[in-house]
Write a protein that holds these residues in place. Structure first.
Motif, mmCIF file in Angstrom:
data_model
loop_
_atom_site.group_PDB
_atom_site.id
_atom_site.type_symbol
_atom_site.label_atom_id
_atom_site.label_comp_id
_atom_site.label_asym_id
_atom_site.label_seq_id
_atom_site.Cartn_x
_atom_site.Cartn_y
_atom_site.Cartn_z
ATOM 1 N N ASN A 84 26.055 58.280 -78.717
ATOM 2 C CA ASN A 84 26.473 58.362 -80.120
ATOM 3 C C ASN A 84 27.259 57.122 -80.560
ATOM 4 N N GLY A 85 27.329 56.098 -79.707
ATOM 5 C CA GLY A 85 27.986 54.861 -80.099
ATOM 6 C C GLY A 85 29.436 54.759 -79.663
ATOM 7 N N ASP A 86 30.011 55.868 -79.178
ATOM 8 C CA ASP A 86 31.391 55.829 -78.682
ATOM 9 C C ASP A 86 31.483 54.970 -77.425
ATOM 10 N N ASP A 87 32.624 54.383 -77.222
ATOM 11 C CA ASP A 87 32.896 53.856 -75.883
ATOM 12 C C ASP A 87 34.308 54.231 -75.468
ATOM 13 N N GLN A 88 34.484 54.332 -74.176
ATOM 14 C CA GLN A 88 35.764 54.780 -73.643
ATOM 15 C C GLN A 88 36.144 53.878 -72.485
ATOM 16 N N ILE A 89 37.417 53.490 -72.446
ATOM 17 C CA ILE A 89 37.884 52.602 -71.385
ATOM 18 C C ILE A 89 38.897 53.350 -70.542
ATOM 19 N N VAL A 90 38.679 53.376 -69.242
ATOM 20 C CA VAL A 90 39.610 54.034 -68.318
ATOM 21 C C VAL A 90 40.187 52.969 -67.403
ATOM 22 N N PHE A 91 41.487 52.866 -67.374
ATOM 23 C CA PHE A 91 42.136 51.900 -66.484
ATOM 24 C C PHE A 91 42.333 52.550 -65.127
ATOM 25 N N CYS A 92 41.875 51.864 -64.079
ATOM 26 C CA CYS A 92 41.912 52.460 -62.738
ATOM 27 C C CYS A 92 42.799 51.654 -61.808
ATOM 28 N N HIS A 93 43.926 51.205 -62.304
ATOM 29 C CA HIS A 93 44.864 50.425 -61.501
ATOM 30 C C HIS A 93 45.336 51.249 -60.307
ATOM 31 N N ASN A 94 45.143 50.732 -59.110
ATOM 32 C CA ASN A 94 45.594 51.374 -57.865
ATOM 33 C C ASN A 94 44.980 52.748 -57.622
ATOM 34 N N ASN A 95 43.875 53.084 -58.280
ATOM 35 C CA ASN A 95 43.230 54.371 -58.019
ATOM 36 C C ASN A 95 42.509 54.341 -56.676
ATOM 37 N N THR A 96 42.440 55.522 -56.057
ATOM 38 C CA THR A 96 41.689 55.599 -54.799
ATOM 39 C C THR A 96 40.207 55.787 -55.111
ATOM 40 N N ARG A 97 39.424 55.753 -54.047
ATOM 41 C CA ARG A 97 37.972 55.920 -54.191
ATOM 42 C C ARG A 97 37.639 57.287 -54.807
ATOM 43 N N GLU A 98 38.371 58.322 -54.365
ATOM 44 C CA GLU A 98 38.110 59.673 -54.870
ATOM 45 C C GLU A 98 38.457 59.784 -56.346
ATOM 46 N N GLU A 99 39.563 59.128 -56.715
ATOM 47 C CA GLU A 99 39.972 59.191 -58.120
ATOM 48 C C GLU A 99 38.943 58.506 -59.012
ATOM 49 N N ILE A 100 38.413 57.394 -58.548
ATOM 50 C CA ILE A 100 37.371 56.688 -59.307
ATOM 51 C C ILE A 100 36.166 57.611 -59.490
ATOM 52 N N ALA A 101 35.792 58.301 -58.387
ATOM 53 C CA ALA A 101 34.637 59.193 -58.452
ATOM 54 C C ALA A 101 34.873 60.283 -59.487
ATOM 55 N N LYS A 102 36.109 60.819 -59.518
ATOM 56 C CA LYS A 102 36.420 61.886 -60.477
ATOM 57 C C LYS A 102 36.339 61.386 -61.911
ATOM 58 N N TRP A 103 36.926 60.213 -62.174
ATOM 59 C CA TRP A 103 36.903 59.681 -63.543
ATOM 60 C C TRP A 103 35.474 59.398 -63.977
ATOM 61 N N LEU A 104 34.681 58.855 -63.059
ATOM 62 C CA LEU A 104 33.300 58.527 -63.403
ATOM 63 C C LEU A 104 32.513 59.800 -63.700
ATOM 64 N N ASN A 105 32.800 60.843 -62.919
ATOM 65 C CA ASN A 105 32.133 62.124 -63.149
ATOM 66 C C ASN A 105 32.509 62.694 -64.517
#
Lengths: 187, 202
Positions: A84-105
């Motif tokens: 729909n044209g939206d974009d979203q930016i998530v800052f992943c400073h010092n995130n672990t691998r699992e946290e990245i996976a969760k945000w991406l999900n």
């Protein structure tokens, strides 16, 4: 002129892009860009994610385009772009691998960028009533339509107990009725 | 002492006499006589009503026949249902969108069937479950279209004059459901011979 508008959440109702789920479900995430630094420690989690999990993610979600963007000495960021044209930016400073996976999900299962909004209702319908909305006259005796006012019966409080006279009257009536019945039986 | 006992015996005998007389005369007056010792228990006959089982049968059968007829001819129109999902009840009809709050395993794209149907209604009839309507009588199908997080909610606690102030922020998991179908299947008042085996794997 300055306003305080950015301080408050914008109230919204449920919206679904192009009747999603009526026929089939369409993933609304179009493109995702993982931005990271190859050296910096704060990007370590995202680098691990790229090394171990990203191929699986890309294979499982063929409808999502995945870009990688290494940038020297800048913080790790996930940028998601939706249909729909939206974009979203998530800052992943010092995130672990699992946290990245969760945000991406989360980004994958969303239909757009919901930041800065709150939902007013958790239910949306195009047909609010099927049997007709309730009115004060539903399930009431239609004889009330012909009532004339002032009306002693209807003006009485509903929870008023019977008076002694009324009870006596009732008893007397019952007695009379039973007598009549008995006499008719005898006949 | 003996005088007292004699008095008591007299009373007793007079009471029994009176009692027997009353029984002989009229059954209705028993309660008023026996209220003598009704401080501890009641001897009044329980109010009861003799119900004729065939009294409403005609009406019931007529209604059930009408509903079955509507359903078999497909003239029942749009149906709605009250379903119980994850601890909350929703009134749904075809095309509705619901949000279920809290952790809920179904994933995006899953097609699920909502089985706890508390009520099914059309424009002309309503089936009310006690508490659920008969299994297999109604189908409510849904698709999971979105899993997201709510806006950030603030949990702020403060006690005055106690140097106590806490602030927490949290977001709730939300699952968006699209209702695909609410339909009436099977026949009313025709329960299966065996029930409860729908979810048993033999």
């Amino acid at each position: 002129m300055t306003t305080n508008k950015s301080l408050f959440l914008i109230p919204k109702f449920i919206t679904t892009p192009s009747q999603n789920g009526v026929g089939r479900y369409v993933c609304q995430l179009q493109r995702v860009v993982l931005k990271f630094c190859k050296n910096h420690g704060s990007s370590r989690g995202i680098r691990e994610f790229i090394e171990y999990d990203l191929l699986n993610f890309a294979n499982k979600n063929p409808e999502v385009v995945v870009y990688l963007k290494p940038r020297r000495h800048r913080g790790p960021v996930i940028k998601a772009e939706y249909l729909n044209g939206d974009d979203q930016i998530v800052f992943c400073h010092n995130n672990t691998r699992e946290e990245i996976a969760k945000w991406l999900n989360l980004l994958r299962t969303q239909s757009g960028n919901h930041d800065g909004t709150r939902l007013r209702k958790l239910w949306h319908t195009d047909y609010p009533s099927i049997q007709g909305p309730w009115t004060p006259y539903t399930f009431r005796d239609p004889a009330l339509n012909l009532a004339e006012f002032p009306n002693e019966e209807l003006s009485r409080p509903l929870d008023q107990p019977k008076t002694a006279t009324e009870e006596l009257d009732e008893l007397f009536k019952k007695q009379q009725e039973s007598e009549v019945a008995e006499s008719s039986e005898v006949k | 002492m003996s005088g007292l006992i004699r008095q008591f015996c007299n009373k007793l005998s007079s009471f029994t006499k009176c009692y027997s007389n009353v029984i002989a005369r009229d059954n209705i007056n028993i309660p008023s006589i026996l209220s003598f010792h009704s401080r501890f228990y009641s001897n009044t006959p329980t109010l009861h009503e003799i119900v004729d089982p065939n009294k409403d049968k005609f009406i019931t059968e007529e209604i059930i026949k009408n509903v079955n007829q509507q359903v078999s001819q497909g003239t029942q129109g749009r149906l709605f249902a009250v379903v119980h999902v994850a601890g909350k009840q929703f009134k749904v009809t075809e095309g509705d969108v619901l949000i279920i709050e809290g952790y809920w395993p179904p994933n995006v794209g899953d097609k699920i069937s909502l089985d706890k149907v508390l009520l099914l209604g059309g424009s002309d009839f309503t089936l009310v479950g006690r508490p659920l309507i008969q299994n297999g009588l109604a189908n409510v199908h849904a698709t999971v279209i979105e899993k997201m997080l709510s806006h950030t909610k603030t949990h702020f606690r403060k006690k005055r004059r106690k140097q106590y102030k806490r602030i927490n922020f949290y977001r709730i998991q939300q699952t968006m459901l699209r209702i695909n179908k609410v339909e009436f299947v099977g026949q009313l008042n025709k329960p299966p011979d065996v029930s409860g085996l729908e979810y048993v794997i033999l």
